[in-house]
Design an enzyme around this catalytic site. Structure first.
Site, PDB file in Angstrom:
ATOM      1  N   MET A  26       0.923  -1.060   0.015  1.00  0.00           N
ATOM      2  CA  MET A  26      -0.246   0.001   0.051  1.00  0.00           C
ATOM      3  C   MET A  26       0.975   1.145  -0.063  1.00  0.00           C
ATOM      4  SD  MET A  26      -3.475  -0.967   2.121  1.00  0.00           S
ATOM      5  CE  MET A  26      -2.834  -0.787   3.676  1.00  0.00           C
ATOM      6  N   GLY A  27       2.224   1.164  -0.297  1.00  0.00           N
ATOM      7  CA  GLY A  27       2.991   2.399  -0.480  1.00  0.00           C
ATOM      8  C   GLY A  27       3.650   2.535   0.928  1.00  0.00           C
ATOM      9  N   HIS A  30       9.052   1.057   3.462  1.00  0.00           N
ATOM     10  CA  HIS A  30      10.099   1.142   4.437  1.00  0.00           C
ATOM     11  C   HIS A  30      11.045   0.209   4.309  1.00  0.00           C
ATOM     12  CE1 HIS A  30       7.767  -1.834   6.472  1.00  0.00           C
ATOM     13  NE2 HIS A  30       6.507  -1.068   6.489  1.00  0.00           N
ATOM     14  N   HIS A  33       9.662  -3.308   3.521  1.00  0.00           N
ATOM     15  CA  HIS A  33       9.265  -3.487   2.154  1.00  0.00           C
ATOM     16  C   HIS A  33      10.599  -4.036   0.938  1.00  0.00           C
ATOM     17  CE1 HIS A  33       5.780  -0.834   3.346  1.00  0.00           C
ATOM     18  NE2 HIS A  33       4.921  -1.937   2.792  1.00  0.00           N
ATOM     19  N   GLN A  57     -10.184  -2.354   2.354  1.00  0.00           N
ATOM     20  CA  GLN A  57      -9.853  -3.089   3.594  1.00  0.00           C
ATOM     21  C   GLN A  57      -9.844  -2.116   4.961  1.00  0.00           C
ATOM     22  OE1 GLN A  57      -5.959  -4.039   1.343  1.00  0.00           O
ATOM     23  NE2 GLN A  57      -5.235  -3.856   3.483  1.00  0.00           N
ATOM     24  N   GLN A 149      -3.070 -12.091   7.853  1.00  0.00           N
ATOM     25  CA  GLN A 149      -2.995 -11.965   6.349  1.00  0.00           C
ATOM     26  C   GLN A 149      -2.171 -12.960   5.669  1.00  0.00           C
ATOM     27  OE1 GLN A 149      -2.884  -7.939   4.374  1.00  0.00           O
ATOM     28  NE2 GLN A 149      -0.633  -8.368   4.190  1.00  0.00           N
ATOM     29  N   VAL A 172      11.107  -7.011   9.929  1.00  0.00           N
ATOM     30  CA  VAL A 172      12.287  -6.224   9.902  1.00  0.00           C
ATOM     31  C   VAL A 172      11.792  -5.474  11.121  1.00  0.00           C
ATOM     32  CG1 VAL A 172      13.753  -4.663   8.883  1.00  0.00           C
ATOM     33  CG2 VAL A 172      12.813  -6.335   7.601  1.00  0.00           C
ATOM     34  N   SER A 182       4.137   1.222   8.217  1.00  0.00           N
ATOM     35  CA  SER A 182       4.017   2.411   7.518  1.00  0.00           C
ATOM     36  C   SER A 182       3.256   3.337   8.506  1.00  0.00           C
ATOM     37  CB  SER A 182       3.141   2.443   6.211  1.00  0.00           C
ATOM     38  OG  SER A 182       3.706   1.442   5.141  1.00  0.00           O
TER      39      SER A 182
END
Ligand code: PAF
Length: 279
Positions: A26-27, A30, A33, A57, A149, A172, A182
């Site tokens: 979802m952008g 960090h 990702h 969601q 998820q 991480v 995020s």
């Protein structure tokens, strides 16, 4: 290379020779990702990353509105990590008409995190199914940080026969143990201090793993109780030991794998974390 439409994505995807690994996001990318992308790069010839804040969601409009959108920076991260294709569609591109047919995640989507966020997992699974259909990857990479998820996506792929290999990538953490997310950017220094109780509780629980599931929960709970009295306070949603495949809470005396999962709010920010354990 960044594309915004399904037609462009399909054309570029068809031109990629060899295997394709997909990292849906979802952008607000960090280091967590980056780790997903790096693992994906090692596993396939090309990596496709999607950047799409999926309205389906989100339960609360306010949460959707304030979700960070940083496409320029995300594209730079993807370029630096050697991503072949970034797919950043608009909401209308992904949902050109109201859905008649969507994914139901059933019981798995209603328990634990799903009980705190009704409809969240149906919305997540629906967009993941759509993105799989758009990207048509060979493999897809998901963070262990969103353990429920991950479990649901594995069942989505197995139950609906997508024929895509799902790869889990470990969470991480910052040097003090705080899991990257995020949403962390919303935390004030004081809120972050309270939020650190989530990972500290998990680590305290892990210390007791040789004594069994009840001891793990008993070791983790006091850390959260303490944070509930802090200022700002942690408002705990759950602390649970769950089966990693079904997310059903494990029975006392359970042997085998389990996930110790925790979620709560500090100020306006919801935080989740988990640790895989073996009994
Ligand atoms: O984990 C996420 O960022 C999202 O839930 C996902 C998988 C990209 C679907 O919107």
């Amino acid at each position: 290379m960044i594309v915004h439409t399904v037609a462009e994505l399909r054309a570029r995807r068809r031109a990629l020779p060899g295997s394709v690994a997909f990292v849906p996001t979802m952008g607000a990318l960090h280091d967590g990702h980056r780790e997903l992308i790096r693992t994906a790069r090692e596993a396939a010839d090309h990596v496709v990353v999607s950047v799409f804040v999926n309205p389906l969601q989100f339960g609360e409009q306010a949460d959707l509105d304030r979700y960070p959108r940083t496409l320029e920076a995300d594209a730079a991260v993807c370029a630096a990590e050697g991503v072949a294709l970034v797919f950043a569609p608009s909401v209308d591109e992904v949902y050109p008409r109201p859905l008649e047919v969507s994914v139901s995640t059933g019981r798995m989507g209603e328990i634990v995190e799903g009980a705190a966020r009704p409809g969240h997992f149906d919305g997540m699974a629906t967009v993941v199914a759509k993105l799989f259909g758009m990207v048509r990857p060979d493999l897809a990479f998901f963070g262990q940080k969103d353990a429920q998820q991950l479990a649901i996506v594995r069942r989505l792929v197995a139950d609906l026969d997508f024929g895509i290999e799902i790869v889990a990538v470990p969470t991480v953490r910052e040097p003090d143990g705080f899991a990257l997310s995020s949403r962390n950017r919303f935390l004030s220094p004081e809120e972050r201090k309270t939020g650190l109780a989530l990972s500290r509780a998990l680590f305290a629980g892990r210390e007791a793993v040789s004594e069994g599931p009840e001891a793990v929960l008993a070791a983790a709970q006091p850390v959260l109780d303490e944070a509930a009295k802090a200022e700002p306070a942690l408002r705990l949603d759950y602390l649970v030991l769950a089966d990693p495949a079904t997310f059903t809470p494990v029975a006392p005396g359970h042997r085998g794998p389990a996930v110790l999962a925790v979620a709560g709010r500090v100020g306006a920010t919801r935080l989740i974390d988990n640790l895989p354990l073996e009994f």
